[in-house]
Structure formats: structure tokens, C-alpha cells
Design a protein around this motif. Structure first.
Motif, mmCIF file in Angstrom:
data_model
loop_
_atom_site.group_PDB
_atom_site.id
_atom_site.type_symbol
_atom_site.label_atom_id
_atom_site.label_comp_id
_atom_site.label_asym_id
_atom_site.label_seq_id
_atom_site.Cartn_x
_atom_site.Cartn_y
_atom_site.Cartn_z
ATOM 1 N N MET A 1 9.573 -20.438 -19.097
ATOM 2 C CA MET A 1 9.763 -19.545 -20.441
ATOM 3 C C MET A 1 11.293 -19.543 -21.083
ATOM 4 O O MET A 1 12.242 -19.090 -20.107
ATOM 5 C CB MET A 1 9.344 -18.286 -20.295
ATOM 6 C CG MET A 1 9.449 -17.349 -21.520
ATOM 7 S SD MET A 1 8.661 -15.685 -21.272
ATOM 8 C CE MET A 1 9.626 -14.817 -20.260
ATOM 9 N N SER A 2 11.632 -20.132 -22.103
ATOM 10 C CA SER A 2 12.943 -20.292 -22.570
ATOM 11 C C SER A 2 13.290 -18.992 -22.946
ATOM 12 O O SER A 2 12.483 -17.951 -23.487
ATOM 13 C CB SER A 2 13.147 -21.210 -23.565
ATOM 14 O OG SER A 2 12.534 -20.758 -24.830
ATOM 15 N N ILE A 26 1.359 -6.681 -23.390
ATOM 16 C CA ILE A 26 2.351 -7.740 -22.990
ATOM 17 C C ILE A 26 3.081 -7.544 -22.022
ATOM 18 O O ILE A 26 3.975 -6.458 -21.888
ATOM 19 C CB ILE A 26 2.910 -8.213 -24.468
ATOM 20 C CG1 ILE A 26 1.849 -8.612 -25.321
ATOM 21 C CG2 ILE A 26 4.066 -9.088 -24.304
ATOM 22 C CD1 ILE A 26 2.200 -8.894 -26.616
ATOM 23 N N GLY A 27 3.514 -8.718 -21.328
ATOM 24 C CA GLY A 27 4.820 -8.515 -20.329
ATOM 25 C C GLY A 27 4.446 -8.673 -18.949
ATOM 26 O O GLY A 27 5.381 -9.087 -18.062
ATOM 27 N N ASP A 28 3.339 -8.760 -18.549
ATOM 28 C CA ASP A 28 2.814 -9.301 -17.213
ATOM 29 C C ASP A 28 1.973 -10.614 -17.195
ATOM 30 O O ASP A 28 1.875 -11.177 -18.131
ATOM 31 C CB ASP A 28 2.008 -7.971 -16.490
ATOM 32 C CG ASP A 28 2.380 -7.992 -15.121
ATOM 33 O OD1 ASP A 28 2.320 -8.906 -14.300
ATOM 34 O OD2 ASP A 28 2.682 -6.717 -14.643
ATOM 35 N N ASP A 29 1.428 -11.144 -16.000
ATOM 36 C CA ASP A 29 0.940 -12.158 -15.864
ATOM 37 C C ASP A 29 -0.473 -12.071 -16.661
ATOM 38 O O ASP A 29 -1.023 -13.110 -16.981
ATOM 39 C CB ASP A 29 0.543 -12.837 -14.487
ATOM 40 C CG ASP A 29 2.016 -12.942 -13.823
ATOM 41 O OD1 ASP A 29 2.724 -13.588 -14.526
ATOM 42 O OD2 ASP A 29 2.236 -12.390 -12.566
ATOM 43 N N ALA A 30 -1.018 -10.939 -16.828
ATOM 44 C CA ALA A 30 -2.275 -10.607 -17.506
ATOM 45 C C ALA A 30 -2.401 -9.353 -17.985
ATOM 46 O O ALA A 30 -1.800 -8.261 -17.588
ATOM 47 C CB ALA A 30 -3.635 -11.009 -16.508
ATOM 48 N N VAL A 118 -2.871 -8.020 -26.805
ATOM 49 C CA VAL A 118 -2.514 -7.593 -25.405
ATOM 50 C C VAL A 118 -1.965 -8.759 -24.726
ATOM 51 O O VAL A 118 -1.888 -8.709 -23.539
ATOM 52 C CB VAL A 118 -3.943 -7.103 -24.607
ATOM 53 C CG1 VAL A 118 -4.407 -5.928 -25.404
ATOM 54 C CG2 VAL A 118 -4.967 -8.208 -24.709
ATOM 55 N N GLY A 119 -1.830 -9.987 -25.296
ATOM 56 C CA GLY A 119 -1.208 -10.888 -24.416
ATOM 57 C C GLY A 119 -1.180 -12.241 -25.241
ATOM 58 O O GLY A 119 -1.687 -12.174 -26.497
ATOM 59 N N GLY A 120 -0.966 -13.382 -24.648
ATOM 60 C CA GLY A 120 -0.729 -14.631 -25.447
ATOM 61 C C GLY A 120 0.002 -15.818 -24.756
ATOM 62 O O GLY A 120 0.228 -15.569 -23.536
ATOM 63 N N ASP A 121 0.404 -16.686 -25.384
ATOM 64 C CA ASP A 121 1.277 -17.752 -24.915
ATOM 65 C C ASP A 121 1.847 -18.264 -25.948
ATOM 66 O O ASP A 121 1.608 -18.214 -27.342
ATOM 67 C CB ASP A 121 0.220 -18.774 -24.493
ATOM 68 C CG ASP A 121 0.905 -19.684 -23.451
ATOM 69 O OD1 ASP A 121 1.926 -19.365 -22.987
ATOM 70 O OD2 ASP A 121 0.472 -20.970 -23.275
ATOM 71 N N THR A 122 3.355 -18.781 -25.863
ATOM 72 C CA THR A 122 3.951 -19.304 -26.973
ATOM 73 C C THR A 122 4.721 -20.441 -26.363
ATOM 74 O O THR A 122 5.312 -20.457 -25.322
ATOM 75 C CB THR A 122 5.296 -18.179 -27.245
ATOM 76 O OG1 THR A 122 4.523 -16.919 -27.277
ATOM 77 C CG2 THR A 122 6.002 -18.879 -28.229
ATOM 78 N N THR A 123 4.346 -21.676 -27.147
ATOM 79 C CA THR A 123 4.938 -22.781 -26.872
ATOM 80 C C THR A 123 5.506 -23.492 -28.054
ATOM 81 O O THR A 123 5.310 -23.154 -29.241
ATOM 82 C CB THR A 123 3.659 -23.732 -26.404
ATOM 83 O OG1 THR A 123 2.796 -23.982 -27.330
ATOM 84 C CG2 THR A 123 3.122 -23.003 -25.007
HETATM 85 P P1 ADP Z 1 3.306 -16.521 -17.887
HETATM 86 O O1 ADP Z 1 4.305 -18.010 -17.979
HETATM 87 O O2 ADP Z 1 2.951 -15.859 -16.775
HETATM 88 O O3 ADP Z 1 1.858 -17.107 -18.366
HETATM 89 P P2 ADP Z 1 4.514 -16.034 -20.384
HETATM 90 O O4 ADP Z 1 5.936 -16.272 -20.278
HETATM 91 O O5 ADP Z 1 3.829 -17.193 -21.310
HETATM 92 O O6 ADP Z 1 3.973 -15.895 -19.002
HETATM 93 O O7 ADP Z 1 4.023 -14.867 -21.202
HETATM 94 C C1 ADP Z 1 4.764 -13.691 -20.665
HETATM 95 C C2 ADP Z 1 4.082 -12.503 -21.389
HETATM 96 O O8 ADP Z 1 3.934 -12.443 -22.673
HETATM 97 C C3 ADP Z 1 2.677 -12.390 -21.033
HETATM 98 O O9 ADP Z 1 2.066 -11.004 -20.816
HETATM 99 C C4 ADP Z 1 1.849 -12.956 -22.279
HETATM 100 O O10 ADP Z 1 0.484 -12.317 -22.302
HETATM 101 C C5 ADP Z 1 2.920 -12.549 -23.301
HETATM 102 N N1 ADP Z 1 2.825 -13.365 -24.455
HETATM 103 C C6 ADP Z 1 3.388 -14.700 -24.498
HETATM 104 N N2 ADP Z 1 3.265 -15.280 -25.862
HETATM 105 C C7 ADP Z 1 2.466 -14.276 -26.540
HETATM 106 C C8 ADP Z 1 2.041 -14.111 -27.925
HETATM 107 N N3 ADP Z 1 2.366 -15.260 -28.647
HETATM 108 N N4 ADP Z 1 1.500 -13.252 -28.462
HETATM 109 C C9 ADP Z 1 1.306 -12.114 -27.447
HETATM 110 N N5 ADP Z 1 1.773 -11.967 -26.184
HETATM 111 C C10 ADP Z 1 2.298 -13.063 -25.819
#
Ligand code: ADP
Ligand code: MG
Length: 323
Positions: A1-2, A26-30, A118-123
Motif C-alpha cells: 500500500m503506497s 475500515i483499517g484491518d485485514d477484514a 466497511v472495507g474495500g481495496d484501492t489500486t
Molecule cells: P490489505 O492489503 O490487508 O488488503 P489494504 O491496504 O488493501 O489492506 O486496505 C486497508 C484497509 O482499508 C482495509 O480495511 C480495507 O478494507 C480498507 N480499504 C481499502 N480500500 C478501500 C476503499 N476503496 N474503500 C473502503 N475501504 C477500503
């Protein structure tokens, strides 16, 4: 993660209200979620790609709204109550202004339907948004595609064809009236209607690919045929003003992006369904019936069988060379 990615996520996290049913967001692994007792989970995912599912020029707030709306529409079509969602974002660059506007639209709809992010991924990559939405439904109450029966009425919510009309005008380089553009950019997931219908309807689907294609899924899964009265298809005043009858029917039966519900119910349920609309949920229109057999036939006011130029709907930018 950058670092930029961390900033973006933190940017999103700061904007989210706390919730009792989100033990860890948001903030943990799940994420950790508290489930309602004796409920089934309904889980759905949909992706919007720039230039495929929305024009590149779409406002970021509208993209945010629509990315969640198409998923809540799927939950509505199951009769489920939305509860949580995740957001996987592929972004060409880290632009806080774009992200803020995007999250504005996303959270506006999320708050309306009490859906927690509650969570997600950003690329990094071409603009693409994948949302997974999770809701709950009482066991045995979900609105499936395979429950329709011959003799059922066929109903739809709202009006049909507005979003496809907006797209058609926009693609032709013509100005689309705001009322039509709004239906393309900000579809209304019929969540409340879906929740009420789960005590009434036999089968349900949301209209994302066009009436004939989507009702066709109910027919196939339920082994029934449908007869549709074209005159009964609900059309907005704006659609009637801008398109002749034949084009209108094309847009209403073959256009996509309506995100209305199409459902079937026994004739004894007519009063209950009409009462639904009076109680402030979406308007409903009875557009036809189910019979034994296979396929869908559409009839004009004289009882003549009408054949659409195309029954289904392809992704509208599939031929766009920019994609
Ligand atoms: P990991 O590498 O463990 O998958 P990430 O660095 O991808 O963790 O994400 C860190 C936290 O941020 C995780 O809780 C993830 O669910 C949350 N997160 C990442 N991108 C988003 C997003 N676009 N919207 C909401 N939550 C996000
Ligand atoms: Mg991750």
C-alpha cells in the motif's frame, strides 16, 4: 500500500459514521460485522468500468451514486434489506477532489438506505469501481427468479426507457433533458418496494439489461412464457415528448439501465400491490401476464404481435475504441 493509497483510504474512513452492527470497519485485514439473528445474507457484486458502464464525462458524484445503486437494486430485487458494502476502486491517479465528490454521491445513497461501507481495496489502473453489497432477508422470503407461475400478472415499478433515451441522445451528440439524464446517472434502487413485495410477489428481477432480456430470465428460470401489453408500459412525460411510439417501445423493452423492479404476482394480489404504491413506495404498473410455454410476446393496442429490433442489451460502449 503506497502512502497515497493510505491517504485515500483514510480520507474515506474519516467520513463514515460509526455503527453498532459494524464491530470493526475500515483499517484491518477484514471487517467484522454483527449479523441479525435468524436472517439469511444476500450478497451481490457489480462492477462499473469507465467508458463501458458510464460515459467518461460522468460527474464523479454520479459515478459514486450509481456504483452503489446498481448493487442496492440487486438486493431490492431479492427483497433484501441492505446493510453493508465494500468498495474496490481502481483509479488512474490519486485525486482527492475527484474522490471526495465520488464519495459524496456514494455516501448520499448509502445513508438513504442505511448501508455501511466497511472495507474495500484501492489500486492504480483504468477507472473501475466494484462494489459488493450485503443485505439480509427473512428465511424463505427472498424474491427469486424461479418462483413465477402461469396466470401471474407481470408488473414493473416506476417508468421504463428514460435512461436508455438519455444515452441514445447523448451518443447522438444531442442534449438530453435533465429528467432523462438523472435517470441514467442516478438510478433509484427500489429497496422499500422490494422489501414489501417479498410477502406478495412470486418472482422478481431488477431491470438492468432491458425488460425483454430481464423478464426473459424469469421466464427461463420459472419455465413460463410472458405476454406484454406495450400500451401498459409506464413512460415518463419527458420520454413521450421526445420520442415517437415505435422508438419509445424500443427504448422501453430493449434499453438498459432502468433499475426498476419487474415482478410477477397472482391476480388476487392486485389490491395489495396497488396499495403499495399509495403508501409512498414506487409507482407500479401491470404490464402483462404469464402463460404456459416459453418466450415473451409483446402486443400493440390492436392485439397485433410486435417484434423489437433487438431484444437484449449490449453494454453500451462495447464498441467504443477508447476502451
Ligand atoms: P490489505 O492489503 O490487508 O488488503 P489494504 O491496504 O488493501 O489492506 O486496505 C486497508 C484497509 O482499508 C482495509 O480495511 C480495507 O478494507 C480498507 N480499504 C481499502 N480500500 C478501500 C476503499 N476503496 N474503500 C473502503 N475501504 C477500503
Ligand atoms: Mg487490500
Amino acid at each position: 500500500m503506497s502512502l497515497a493509497e493510505f491517504d485515500l483510504i483514510e480520507h474515506i474512513r474519516r467520513r463514515l459514521p460509526a455503527r453498532d452492527d459494524v464491530v470493526l470497519g475500515i483499517g484491518d485485514d477484514a471487517a467484522l460485522l454483527r449479523l441479525p439473528e435468524s436472517r439469511q445474507l444476500a450478497v451481490t457484486a457489480d462492477t462499473l468500468n469507465a467508458g463501458v458502464h458510464f460515459p467518461h464525462a460522468t460527474a464523479p458524484a454520479d459515478i459514486g451514486w450509481k456504483a452503489l445503486a446498481v448493487n442496492l437494486s440487486d438486493l431490492a430485487a431479492m427483497g433484501a434489506q441492505p446493510a453493508w458494502c465494500t468498495l474496490a476502486l481502481s483509479l488512474p491517479k490519486a485525486d482527492p477532489d475527484w474522490l471526495d465528490a465520488f464519495i459524496d454521491g456514494f455516501l448520499e445513497l448509502a445513508l438513504l438506505h442505511r448501508t455501511a461501507l466497511v472495507g474495500g481495496d484501492t489500486t492504480r489502473g483504468p477507472l473501475s469501481i466494484s462494489v459488493t453489497a450485503v443485505g439480509w432477508v427473512e428465511p424463505g422470503k427472498a424474491l427469486r427468479r424461479d418462483g413465477a407461475q402461469p396466470g401471474d400478472d407481470v408488473w414493473v415499478t416506476g417508468t421504463l426507457g428514460d435512461a436508455a433515451a438519455a444515452l441514445r441522445l447523448w451518443q447522438a451528440g444531442l442534449p438530453a433533458p435533465d429528467a432523462l439524464m438523472a435517470r441514467l446517472d442516478r438510478p433509484t434502487p427500489r429497496v422499500e418496494t422490494g422489501r414489501t413485495l417479498n410477502a406478495i410477489a412470486h418472482a422478481c428481477i431488477d431491470l438492468s439489461d432491458g425488460l425483454l432480456a430481464d423478464l426473459g430470465h424469469i421466464c427461463t428460470r420459472s419455465s413460463v412464457a410472458a405476454e406484454i401489453e406495450l400500451d401498459a408500459l409506464p413512460a415518463s412525460d419527458t420520454l413521450r415528448e421526445h420520442f415517437d411510439q415505435s422508438t419509445r417501445w424500443q427504448l422501453q423493452t430493449g434499453g438498459g439501465d432502468d433499475y426498476e423492479l419487474c415482478f410477477t404476482a397472482p391476480a388476487q394480489a392486485r389490491d395489495a400491490i396497488a396499495a403499495l404504491a399509495r403508501e409512498g413506495a414506487a409507482s407500479v404498473s401491470r404490464i402483462g401476464r404469464l402463460v404456459a410455454g416459453a418466450g415473451i410476446r409483446a402486443f400493440d393496442a390492436n392485439g397485433g404481435c410486435w417484434h423489437p429490433e433487438r431484444a437484449g442489451y449490449e453494454h453500451f460502449f462495447r464498441t467504443d475504441p477508447a476502451v
